[in-house]
Design a protein around this motif. Structure first.
Motif, short mmCIF file in Angstrom:
data_model
loop_
_atom_site.label_atom_id
_atom_site.label_comp_id
_atom_site.label_asym_id
_atom_site.label_seq_id
_atom_site.Cartn_x
_atom_site.Cartn_y
_atom_site.Cartn_z
N ALA A 113 2.45 -44.66 1.66
CA ALA A 113 2.50 -44.01 0.34
C ALA A 113 3.72 -43.10 0.26
CB ALA A 113 1.22 -43.23 0.07
N GLY A 114 3.99 -42.38 1.34
CA GLY A 114 5.15 -41.50 1.38
C GLY A 114 6.45 -42.27 1.27
N GLU A 115 6.49 -43.42 1.90
CA GLU A 115 7.68 -44.28 1.83
C GLU A 115 7.87 -44.81 0.41
OE1 GLU A 115 9.06 -48.51 3.80
OE2 GLU A 115 7.63 -47.27 4.91
N PHE A 116 6.78 -45.26 -0.19
CA PHE A 116 6.88 -45.82 -1.55
C PHE A 116 7.34 -44.75 -2.55
CE2 PHE A 116 5.17 -46.88 -5.74
CZ PHE A 116 5.77 -48.12 -5.92
N TYR A 117 6.81 -43.55 -2.42
CA TYR A 117 7.13 -42.47 -3.35
C TYR A 117 8.23 -41.54 -2.83
CZ TYR A 117 3.29 -43.81 -6.39
OH TYR A 117 2.46 -44.49 -7.26
N ALA A 118 9.03 -42.01 -1.88
CA ALA A 118 10.09 -41.18 -1.27
C ALA A 118 11.04 -40.59 -2.31
CB ALA A 118 10.87 -41.99 -0.24
N VAL A 119 11.23 -41.28 -3.41
CA VAL A 119 12.11 -40.80 -4.48
C VAL A 119 11.63 -39.45 -5.03
CG1 VAL A 119 10.91 -42.07 -6.32
CG2 VAL A 119 13.32 -41.50 -6.59
N HIS A 120 10.34 -39.16 -4.86
CA HIS A 120 9.76 -37.90 -5.36
C HIS A 120 9.60 -36.84 -4.27
CE1 HIS A 120 8.98 -39.76 -9.17
NE2 HIS A 120 8.17 -40.65 -8.66
N LYS A 121 10.16 -37.09 -3.09
CA LYS A 121 9.91 -36.21 -1.94
C LYS A 121 10.21 -34.74 -2.21
CE LYS A 121 9.97 -36.51 2.98
NZ LYS A 121 10.15 -37.44 4.07
N ALA A 122 11.23 -34.45 -2.99
CA ALA A 122 11.59 -33.06 -3.26
C ALA A 122 10.76 -32.43 -4.38
CB ALA A 122 13.08 -32.97 -3.61
N ARG A 123 9.96 -33.22 -5.05
CA ARG A 123 9.18 -32.72 -6.18
C ARG A 123 7.93 -32.00 -5.69
NH1 ARG A 123 10.60 -36.40 -10.54
NH2 ARG A 123 9.67 -34.94 -12.01
N PRO A 124 7.47 -31.01 -6.43
CA PRO A 124 6.32 -30.22 -5.97
C PRO A 124 5.01 -31.02 -5.86
CG PRO A 124 7.00 -29.55 -8.18
CD PRO A 124 8.04 -30.51 -7.67
N PHE A 125 4.90 -32.12 -6.57
CA PHE A 125 3.66 -32.90 -6.56
C PHE A 125 3.63 -33.98 -5.48
CE2 PHE A 125 6.53 -34.87 -9.68
CZ PHE A 125 6.59 -36.18 -9.21
N TYR A 126 4.70 -34.12 -4.70
CA TYR A 126 4.82 -35.22 -3.74
C TYR A 126 3.65 -35.27 -2.75
CZ TYR A 126 6.61 -37.93 0.22
OH TYR A 126 6.76 -38.83 1.24
N GLY A 127 3.33 -34.16 -2.12
CA GLY A 127 2.26 -34.14 -1.12
C GLY A 127 0.92 -34.56 -1.71
N GLU A 128 0.63 -34.03 -2.88
CA GLU A 128 -0.62 -34.36 -3.57
C GLU A 128 -0.64 -35.84 -3.95
OE1 GLU A 128 -2.58 -33.18 -7.82
OE2 GLU A 128 -1.65 -31.54 -6.69
N LEU A 129 0.49 -36.36 -4.39
CA LEU A 129 0.59 -37.77 -4.77
C LEU A 129 0.34 -38.68 -3.56
CD1 LEU A 129 1.32 -40.00 -6.85
CD2 LEU A 129 3.72 -39.60 -6.25
N VAL A 130 0.95 -38.36 -2.44
CA VAL A 130 0.77 -39.15 -1.22
C VAL A 130 -0.69 -39.10 -0.77
CG1 VAL A 130 1.36 -39.27 1.24
CG2 VAL A 130 3.17 -38.99 -0.47
N GLU A 131 -1.29 -37.92 -0.81
CA GLU A 131 -2.71 -37.78 -0.44
C GLU A 131 -3.58 -38.65 -1.35
OE1 GLU A 131 -4.60 -36.11 1.89
OE2 GLU A 131 -2.72 -35.61 2.90
N PHE A 132 -3.35 -38.55 -2.64
CA PHE A 132 -4.14 -39.31 -3.60
C PHE A 132 -3.96 -40.82 -3.41
CE2 PHE A 132 -4.06 -41.32 -7.92
CZ PHE A 132 -5.44 -41.46 -8.04
N MET A 133 -2.72 -41.26 -3.28
CA MET A 133 -2.47 -42.70 -3.18
C MET A 133 -2.98 -43.29 -1.87
SD MET A 133 -1.37 -43.80 -6.04
CE MET A 133 -0.88 -45.46 -5.54
N SER A 134 -3.21 -42.47 -0.88
CA SER A 134 -3.76 -42.96 0.39
C SER A 134 -5.26 -42.66 0.50
CB SER A 134 -3.00 -42.36 1.57
OG SER A 134 -3.10 -40.95 1.57
#
Length: 141
Positions: free
Chosen positions: A45-66
């Motif tokens: 999930a982190g790899e797929f959403y890597a484009v958002h890595k610097a965004r504040p919601f990145y961690g939450e997004l990775v958690e949710f998508m996994s």
């Protein structure tokens, strides 16, 4: 014919809305050329959403998508990327237009049922992330 990637997110799967979402997608003229159910690891999930890595919601997004199963779909239609973005609606379901997938089914900005590629270039990259060339079946119907 243009292609785009859709992902029915874990909230969609948990709420048993896969069929309802696909019905809306197909009714809007999209052809499903590849589809599978999978569960992303945090790493994937982190790899797929890597484009958002610097965004504040990145961690939450990775958690949710996994957090559960999801259903990636490769869709085909003229103007697929823009038309799919219109069909799914704004990221925040409270701001989404009536009749859009997010307005109908999403609960929040963070858990918003569906992902859609945001550009033709990203659609190609994202489709390749989930599907091999052999998995994309031309839909002649």
């Amino acid at each position: 014919m243009e292609r785009t990637l859709a992902i029915l997110k874990p909230d969609c799967v948990r709420k048993n809305l896969i069929g309802a979402a696909i019905e809306k997608i197909q009714s809007a003229g999209f052809k499903v050329v590849a589809m599978k159910m999978t569960r992303l690891t945090k790493e994937t999930a982190g790899e797929f959403y890597a484009v958002h890595k610097a965004r504040p919601f990145y961690g939450e997004l990775v958690e949710f998508m996994s957090s559960g199963a999801c259903v990636p779909l490769m869709l085909e239609k003229e103007n697929a990327v823009a038309d799919f973005r219109t069909l799914i609606g704004a990221t925040d379901p409270a701001e989404a237009a009536e009749g859009t997938i997010r307005k109908l089914y999403a609960d929040s900005k963070g858990e918003n049922i569906v992902h859609g590629s945001d550009s033709v270039e990203n659609a190609k990259i994202e489709c390749g992330f989930f599907f091999s060339t052999q998995e994309a079946v031309a839909n002649m119907a």
